[in-house]
Design a protein around this motif. Sequence first.
Motif, PDB file in Angstrom:
ATOM      1  N   LEU A   1       0.834  -1.205   0.000  1.00  0.00           N
ATOM      2  CA  LEU A   1       0.000   0.000   0.000  1.00  0.00           C
ATOM      3  C   LEU A   1       0.869   1.255   0.000  1.00  0.00           C
ATOM      4  O   LEU A   1       0.541   2.247  -0.662  1.00  0.00           O
ATOM      5  CB  LEU A   1      -0.926  -0.005   1.216  1.00  0.00           C
TER       6      LEU A   1
ATOM      7  N   THR B   1       1.008   4.191  -2.806  1.00  0.00           N
ATOM      8  CA  THR B   1       0.959   5.616  -2.477  1.00  0.00           C
ATOM      9  C   THR B   1       2.100   6.373  -3.147  1.00  0.00           C
ATOM     10  O   THR B   1       1.903   7.463  -3.698  1.00  0.00           O
ATOM     11  CB  THR B   1       1.027   5.801  -0.949  1.00  0.00           C
TER      12      THR B   1
ATOM     13  N   VAL C   1      -6.866   4.226 -10.289  1.00  0.00           N
ATOM     14  CA  VAL C   1      -7.378   4.185  -8.920  1.00  0.00           C
ATOM     15  C   VAL C   1      -8.750   3.517  -8.872  1.00  0.00           C
ATOM     16  O   VAL C   1      -9.070   2.796  -7.929  1.00  0.00           O
ATOM     17  CB  VAL C   1      -7.454   5.626  -8.358  1.00  0.00           C
TER      18      VAL C   1
ATOM     19  N   TYR D   1       0.740  -4.071  -7.139  1.00  0.00           N
ATOM     20  CA  TYR D   1      -0.110  -4.356  -5.989  1.00  0.00           C
ATOM     21  C   TYR D   1      -0.057  -5.804  -5.513  1.00  0.00           C
ATOM     22  O   TYR D   1      -0.061  -6.082  -4.324  1.00  0.00           O
ATOM     23  CB  TYR D   1      -1.556  -4.006  -6.365  1.00  0.00           C
TER      24      TYR D   1
ATOM     25  N   TYR E   1      -9.415   1.851  -5.035  1.00  0.00           N
ATOM     26  CA  TYR E   1      -9.732   2.986  -4.165  1.00  0.00           C
ATOM     27  C   TYR E   1     -10.320   2.534  -2.837  1.00  0.00           C
ATOM     28  O   TYR E   1     -10.173   3.230  -1.816  1.00  0.00           O
ATOM     29  CB  TYR E   1     -10.657   3.969  -4.887  1.00  0.00           C
TER      30      TYR E   1
ATOM     31  N   LEU F   1      -7.232   1.669  -0.724  1.00  0.00           N
ATOM     32  CA  LEU F   1      -6.430   2.851  -0.426  1.00  0.00           C
ATOM     33  C   LEU F   1      -7.149   3.792   0.538  1.00  0.00           C
ATOM     34  O   LEU F   1      -6.521   4.399   1.420  1.00  0.00           O
ATOM     35  CB  LEU F   1      -6.096   3.582  -1.728  1.00  0.00           C
TER      36      LEU F   1
ATOM     37  N   TYR G   1      -6.663   2.509   3.898  1.00  0.00           N
ATOM     38  CA  TYR G   1      -5.271   2.665   4.315  1.00  0.00           C
ATOM     39  C   TYR G   1      -4.991   4.079   4.811  1.00  0.00           C
ATOM     40  O   TYR G   1      -4.297   4.282   5.827  1.00  0.00           O
ATOM     41  CB  TYR G   1      -4.352   2.327   3.137  1.00  0.00           C
ATOM     42  N   TYR G   2      -5.559   5.082   4.136  1.00  0.00           N
ATOM     43  CA  TYR G   2      -5.310   6.468   4.539  1.00  0.00           C
ATOM     44  C   TYR G   2      -6.045   6.829   5.822  1.00  0.00           C
ATOM     45  O   TYR G   2      -5.711   7.841   6.455  1.00  0.00           O
ATOM     46  CB  TYR G   2      -5.699   7.422   3.406  1.00  0.00           C
TER      47      TYR G   2
ATOM     48  N   LEU H   1     -10.025   8.580  -2.986  1.00  0.00           N
ATOM     49  CA  LEU H   1      -8.963   8.205  -2.052  1.00  0.00           C
ATOM     50  C   LEU H   1      -9.180   8.727  -0.633  1.00  0.00           C
ATOM     51  O   LEU H   1      -8.770   8.074   0.335  1.00  0.00           O
ATOM     52  CB  LEU H   1      -7.614   8.714  -2.569  1.00  0.00           C
TER      53      LEU H   1
END
Length: 366
Positions: A13, A17, A45, A62, A85, A88, A91-92, A122
Motif C-alpha cells: 500500500l 501511495t 485508482v 499491488y 480505491y 487505499l 489505508y489512509y 482516495l
Amino acid sequence: MEQPQADRRETYLAALTLEIQKKLQKALNMPVQRPRLLEVLFADVALEVKDEARDSTLRTMYLAEIILNKEEDEITKTEQSLCFYDLLADYYVQAPQAGNSIVDLIVQLWSQYFVSHIFALLFHKWLFEVSVENTEVLLRYASALVQGSSNIFWIDIQTNRRRFLSLFRFLFEKVAIVPHERNKIAVQARRDLYLLLSRFLFFYNLDDDMLETFIKHFPAFPNAFLIGGPADVFVIEITDQLQKLKVEPVVLHYISRMSTLQGLELRMTTSTRLKACLYSFTSPGGPMYPTRAVRHAAWETLDLLFPVGRYPRHVISLFFRLLYPWCWPSSCWNFIKTCIRAFFCYFINKIIASWEKMRRPDTKSS
C-alpha cells in the motif's frame, strides 16, 4: 524470516501511495500532458483489483493475492468488485500521514478536472477522520468531495454500472444519517451532500425503508419557505435528475423506483412538478423522445402515484397522440401484437386447463 502478511500488505500500500505521488508530480511538472495523466491515474485508482483486462501499473505493483487480506467468501458476497480505491481509502484512515503528500499535490492541481475525482475516491473516509483546523481548507476539501463524487456517480449512470457503490454507501450510511459525522463538514457542503445523495439514491438501489430515514436527517435549507420541507427538496432533486438521464435502462430503473414516493406529503407545487415530469415521458416525440418501454413505465408510475384523474389523462394523451401521424403505424402494430399475444396466452391457458381436467379422472381411478 518471512514478513507477516499485515506488514507486507502495508508495504504494498505504501508502494502504491508512492506511485500515485509520482504520477501527480509528473502531471504537475508537465502541463501539456496533465489532463491525460490525471485521467489515466483516475482510471487506475478506480480499477478493479481482479481486473485482468487492463495492464495497470498499480495492478502490477499491488499483487492482489497478498494485499487483499480479506476472506474470499466475504469478497464474493459483496455487490460489487473490490477496487483499488476501496483499499487505499481504508489505508489512509489507518495511516493518515501516508496520504499527506498526495493531498498536498492535489491542492496544487485543484483546477484540473479529474483531481476532484481522485480526491473523492482516495480521501472520502480520511476527511472525516483527520482534524482540519482551518475552516476554509475544510470547506474546500468537503466541496471537492461533493463535486468529485457527483462526477464519479455520473460515470456509473452513463455506463449503467455500480462500480462506485461503496463510495455512495459510505456517504449515505456513515455520514448523511450519522449526526456527529455529517456535522464535521461545513453547513453549505453538508447541504450539497444531501442534494447529491438525493439525486443518486434511486440509482444505487438502497432499501426502501432508508428513504424515510434519509429524509428525517435532512438539514434545514434557508429557502425552505419557498421550496418546502425535506420531502419536497428530495422530490425536486429526483425530478431534475430524471429529466437529465439519457440511458434507457437507467431511466426505467428511476421511474420504477419512484413508486416509493407514494405516501409522501408534498406541497402542491412539488406534486405538480412530479406529475409533469412523469407525464413528459408518456408521449412520443420531443423533447424527451421516450421509447415505448419508458412511456409504459411512466404511465404505470403516474397512475400509481396520482390515481385521481387517471382516465381523463389517458383520454387527453390519446388525443395528443393523433397529432403524431407518423406514430400511428407503430401504435397500430403494437396494439395488434398485444392482442395476438393476449389471445395466444388465453388459448394456451385454456389448453393446459383442459389437459389438467382430462387427467384428473385417470388419477382418481388409479
